[in-house]
Design a protein around this motif. Structure first.
Motif, PDB file in Angstrom:
ATOM      1  N   PHE A 252     -14.088  33.502  56.714  1.00 54.19           N
ATOM      2  CA  PHE A 252     -15.118  34.393  56.849  1.00 54.19           C
ATOM      3  C   PHE A 252     -16.369  34.405  55.689  1.00 54.19           C
ATOM      4  O   PHE A 252     -17.418  34.405  55.773  1.00 54.19           O
ATOM      5  CB  PHE A 252     -14.775  35.694  57.491  1.00 54.19           C
ATOM      6  CG  PHE A 252     -16.138  36.376  57.916  1.00 54.19           C
ATOM      7  CD1 PHE A 252     -16.378  36.389  59.220  1.00 54.19           C
ATOM      8  CD2 PHE A 252     -16.767  37.140  57.211  1.00 54.19           C
ATOM      9  CE1 PHE A 252     -17.509  37.109  59.847  1.00 54.19           C
ATOM     10  CE2 PHE A 252     -17.763  37.872  57.691  1.00 54.19           C
ATOM     11  CZ  PHE A 252     -18.289  37.894  59.083  1.00 54.19           C
ATOM     12  N   LEU A 253     -15.545  34.759  54.649  1.00 54.27           N
ATOM     13  CA  LEU A 253     -16.546  34.909  53.362  1.00 54.27           C
ATOM     14  C   LEU A 253     -17.061  33.802  52.863  1.00 54.27           C
ATOM     15  O   LEU A 253     -18.176  33.804  52.657  1.00 54.27           O
ATOM     16  CB  LEU A 253     -15.561  35.496  52.315  1.00 54.27           C
ATOM     17  CG  LEU A 253     -14.740  36.731  52.410  1.00 54.27           C
ATOM     18  CD1 LEU A 253     -13.846  37.098  51.092  1.00 54.27           C
ATOM     19  CD2 LEU A 253     -15.823  37.982  52.654  1.00 54.27           C
ATOM     20  N   ASP A 254     -16.656  32.663  53.215  1.00 52.80           N
ATOM     21  CA  ASP A 254     -17.194  31.235  52.890  1.00 52.80           C
ATOM     22  C   ASP A 254     -18.564  30.875  53.721  1.00 52.80           C
ATOM     23  O   ASP A 254     -19.172  30.229  53.313  1.00 52.80           O
ATOM     24  CB  ASP A 254     -16.200  30.122  52.870  1.00 52.80           C
ATOM     25  CG  ASP A 254     -15.058  30.142  51.576  1.00 52.80           C
ATOM     26  OD1 ASP A 254     -15.499  30.909  50.488  1.00 52.80           O
ATOM     27  OD2 ASP A 254     -13.951  29.445  51.817  1.00 52.80           O
ATOM     28  N   MET A 255     -18.232  31.428  55.062  1.00 58.15           N
ATOM     29  CA  MET A 255     -19.456  31.055  56.002  1.00 58.15           C
ATOM     30  C   MET A 255     -20.327  32.132  56.203  1.00 58.15           C
ATOM     31  O   MET A 255     -21.408  31.975  56.822  1.00 58.15           O
ATOM     32  CB  MET A 255     -18.557  30.452  57.374  1.00 58.15           C
ATOM     33  CG  MET A 255     -18.252  31.936  58.213  1.00 58.15           C
ATOM     34  SD  MET A 255     -17.572  31.193  59.710  1.00 58.15           S
ATOM     35  CE  MET A 255     -17.120  32.964  60.408  1.00 58.15           C
ATOM     36  N   SER A 256     -20.461  33.366  55.408  1.00 53.76           N
ATOM     37  CA  SER A 256     -21.349  34.430  55.527  1.00 53.76           C
ATOM     38  C   SER A 256     -22.572  33.965  54.942  1.00 53.76           C
ATOM     39  O   SER A 256     -22.557  33.851  53.755  1.00 53.76           O
ATOM     40  CB  SER A 256     -20.669  35.505  54.867  1.00 53.76           C
ATOM     41  OG  SER A 256     -21.839  36.593  54.958  1.00 53.76           O
ATOM     42  N   ASP A 257     -23.682  33.940  55.714  1.00 51.01           N
ATOM     43  CA  ASP A 257     -24.785  33.586  55.361  1.00 51.01           C
ATOM     44  C   ASP A 257     -25.540  34.843  54.443  1.00 51.01           C
ATOM     45  O   ASP A 257     -26.687  34.575  53.626  1.00 51.01           O
ATOM     46  CB  ASP A 257     -25.732  32.931  56.224  1.00 51.01           C
ATOM     47  CG  ASP A 257     -25.055  31.451  56.722  1.00 51.01           C
ATOM     48  OD1 ASP A 257     -24.626  30.956  55.676  1.00 51.01           O
ATOM     49  OD2 ASP A 257     -24.908  31.392  58.011  1.00 51.01           O
ATOM     50  N   ARG A 258     -25.657  35.924  55.338  1.00 56.75           N
ATOM     51  CA  ARG A 258     -26.534  37.191  54.906  1.00 56.75           C
ATOM     52  C   ARG A 258     -25.669  38.125  53.909  1.00 56.75           C
ATOM     53  O   ARG A 258     -26.313  38.987  53.456  1.00 56.75           O
ATOM     54  CB  ARG A 258     -26.668  37.961  56.187  1.00 56.75           C
ATOM     55  CG  ARG A 258     -27.442  37.166  57.296  1.00 56.75           C
ATOM     56  CD  ARG A 258     -27.973  38.153  58.258  1.00 56.75           C
ATOM     57  NE  ARG A 258     -28.726  39.356  57.833  1.00 56.75           N
ATOM     58  CZ  ARG A 258     -29.942  39.525  57.652  1.00 56.75           C
ATOM     59  NH1 ARG A 258     -30.690  38.191  57.637  1.00 56.75           N
ATOM     60  NH2 ARG A 258     -30.540  40.317  57.107  1.00 56.75           N
ATOM     61  N   GLY A 259     -24.496  37.639  53.582  1.00 54.37           N
ATOM     62  CA  GLY A 259     -23.531  38.513  52.592  1.00 54.37           C
ATOM     63  C   GLY A 259     -23.046  39.580  53.464  1.00 54.37           C
ATOM     64  O   GLY A 259     -23.263  39.735  54.508  1.00 54.37           O
ATOM     65  N   ILE A 260     -21.716  39.949  52.918  1.00 52.61           N
ATOM     66  CA  ILE A 260     -20.999  40.964  53.464  1.00 52.61           C
ATOM     67  C   ILE A 260     -21.420  42.382  53.346  1.00 52.61           C
ATOM     68  O   ILE A 260     -21.978  42.690  52.007  1.00 52.61           O
ATOM     69  CB  ILE A 260     -19.505  40.868  53.207  1.00 52.61           C
ATOM     70  CG1 ILE A 260     -19.100  41.019  51.828  1.00 52.61           C
ATOM     71  CG2 ILE A 260     -19.253  39.395  54.015  1.00 52.61           C
ATOM     72  CD1 ILE A 260     -17.817  41.170  51.749  1.00 52.61           C
ATOM     73  N   ILE A 261     -21.123  43.286  54.072  1.00 55.25           N
ATOM     74  CA  ILE A 261     -21.244  44.779  53.748  1.00 55.25           C
ATOM     75  C   ILE A 261     -20.166  45.102  52.515  1.00 55.25           C
ATOM     76  O   ILE A 261     -18.850  44.952  53.017  1.00 55.25           O
ATOM     77  CB  ILE A 261     -21.265  45.511  54.872  1.00 55.25           C
ATOM     78  CG1 ILE A 261     -22.262  45.441  55.840  1.00 55.25           C
ATOM     79  CG2 ILE A 261     -21.039  47.135  54.635  1.00 55.25           C
ATOM     80  CD1 ILE A 261     -22.362  46.143  57.024  1.00 55.25           C
ATOM     81  N   ARG A 262     -20.803  45.620  51.452  1.00 57.11           N
ATOM     82  CA  ARG A 262     -19.686  45.748  50.400  1.00 57.11           C
ATOM     83  C   ARG A 262     -20.034  46.917  49.569  1.00 57.11           C
ATOM     84  O   ARG A 262     -21.192  46.870  49.291  1.00 57.11           O
ATOM     85  CB  ARG A 262     -19.603  44.589  49.488  1.00 57.11           C
ATOM     86  CG  ARG A 262     -18.217  44.407  48.638  1.00 57.11           C
ATOM     87  CD  ARG A 262     -18.140  42.950  48.136  1.00 57.11           C
ATOM     88  NE  ARG A 262     -16.947  42.863  47.591  1.00 57.11           N
ATOM     89  CZ  ARG A 262     -16.897  42.483  46.379  1.00 57.11           C
ATOM     90  NH1 ARG A 262     -17.951  42.008  45.548  1.00 57.11           N
ATOM     91  NH2 ARG A 262     -15.761  42.382  45.452  1.00 57.11           N
TER      92      ARG A 262
END
Length: 262
Positions: A252-262
Motif C-alpha cells: 500500500f505504501l508503495d502505491m500511495s500517490d497522495r501520501g499517507i496520513i502520518r
C-alpha cells in the motif's frame, strides 16, 4: 411480472430477473440489469449502464447510476457495477464512471451503505465494508475490503483507504490511510490499529501483535518513510503467521500517490 409494482416505470429494454422485486413508483432505465433476488424499494431511480447483482436491497429514494458530477463528462457510455448482497439505504447517490479513469464505478459484495452516502464517479469499493450515514466520497476514491467509515467522513478525490482501516465520525481525509490503521479528526490523525475489528474477523493475537508492531514502526519509531519501509520488509521476512498482512501494508505504501496520513 408479479414482483414489479404496477406503478413502477420499467423500460422494456432493461433486464430484470424474474425473482427481483421493484417497488412502487420506481424508475428503471433501458440499460439497467438487475440480478436474482434483488429488492428495489419504492421511489428509486436506477439509470445509466448499471449492472446490479444478486440479493441486494436498495431502499426508497436512492439514485443509482446517475451521470457523474464532473464537468468533463460528455455523455460517454460509462458504467456502474454493483455486486451481490449489498444494502443501500435511503437517499444514497451512486454515479457512473468517466472515460478519464476506468470508466466504471464499482461496488463489491456484502457492503452496508447507510443513508445519504454519496459515491462519486470511478470509485472502487471492495467487499464487506460499512459506510455510516452521510459519508461523501469524491471521484476516483479506492476503498479496500472490510473498511469501516464513520458517519460524515469526507474523502478527497483520488484517496485510497487500505483494507481493515477505520475512520472516526466526521473525519476529513485528503491523504491515504494504510491498511489496519484507525484515523479520526479534522485534520485527521492516526490512533493505532483497528484491533477490535481484526479480532472480530478471526485474526489471531499473534497476527494482531505483529500488525501493531508494524504500525509502531511506521508511526512511532521516528523513521523516515523510506526507512520505515525497509524496517517493515525486515519484519515481514521474520513474521510467520502475519507476513501477508505486513506485505499488504508495504505494498500500500508503495502505491500511495497522495501520501499517507502520518
Amino acid at each position: 411480472m408479479s414482483n414489479i409494482h404496477s406503478t413502477a416505470i420499467i423500460d422494456s429494454r432493461s433486464e430484470i430477473d424474474s425473482t427481483a422485486k421493484i417497488g412502487a413508483y420506481s424508475v428503471i432505465g433501458p440499460h439497467v440489469r438487475i440480478g436474482a433476488g434483488t429488492r428495489v424499494g419504492p421511489h428509486v431511480v436506477i439509470e445509466g449502464r448499471t449492472t446490479i447483482g444478486k440479493d441486494n436491497e436498495i431502499f426508497q429514494f436512492a439514485s443509482v447510476g446517475g451521470v457523474p458530477q464532473d464537468k468533463k463528462y460528455g455523455g460517454e457510455p460509462t458504467a456502474l457495477e454493483i455486486g451481490d448482497r449489498n444494502t443501500i439505504r435511503e437517499y444514497c447517490t451512486l454515479n457512473l464512471g468517466t472515460v478519464q479513469d476506468a470508466g466504471v464505478t464499482r461496488i463489491g459484495n456484502d457492503n452496508w451503505i447507510m443513508a445519504y452516502v454519496h459515491i462519486a464517479h470511478d470509485c472502487q469499493i471492495g467487499n464487506n465494508t460499512i459506510f455510516a450515514n452521510g459519508i461523501q466520497l469524491a471521484g476516483h476514491v479506492h476503498i479496500g475490503d472490510w473498511v469501516i467509515l464513520g458517519g460524515l467522513t469526507n474523502i478527497h478525490q483520488f484517496c485510497k483507504v487500505g483494507a481493515h482501516a477505520m475512520t472516526g465520525a466526521a473525519t476529513r481525509l485528503s491523504q491515504d490511510i494504510p491498511p489496519f490503521v484507525l484515523v479520526a479528526g479534522s485534520p485527521p490523525a492516526a490512533h493505532g490499529i483497528n484491533a477490535e475489528g481484526l479480532r472480530r474477523r478471526g485474526f489471531t493475537p499473534e497476527q494482531i501483535s505483529a500488525i501493531r508492531q508494524s504500525y509502531k514502526t511506521l508511526y512511532k519509531s521516528g523513521l523516515s518513510l523510506d526507512e520505515a519501509k525497509a524496517a517493515l520488509a525486515e519484519e515481514e521476512a521474520k513474521a510467520v503467521d502475519a507476513a501477508e498482512y505486513i506485505h499488504m501494508m508495504r505494498s500500500f505504501l508503495d502505491m500511495s500517490d497522495r501520501g499517507i496520513i502520518r
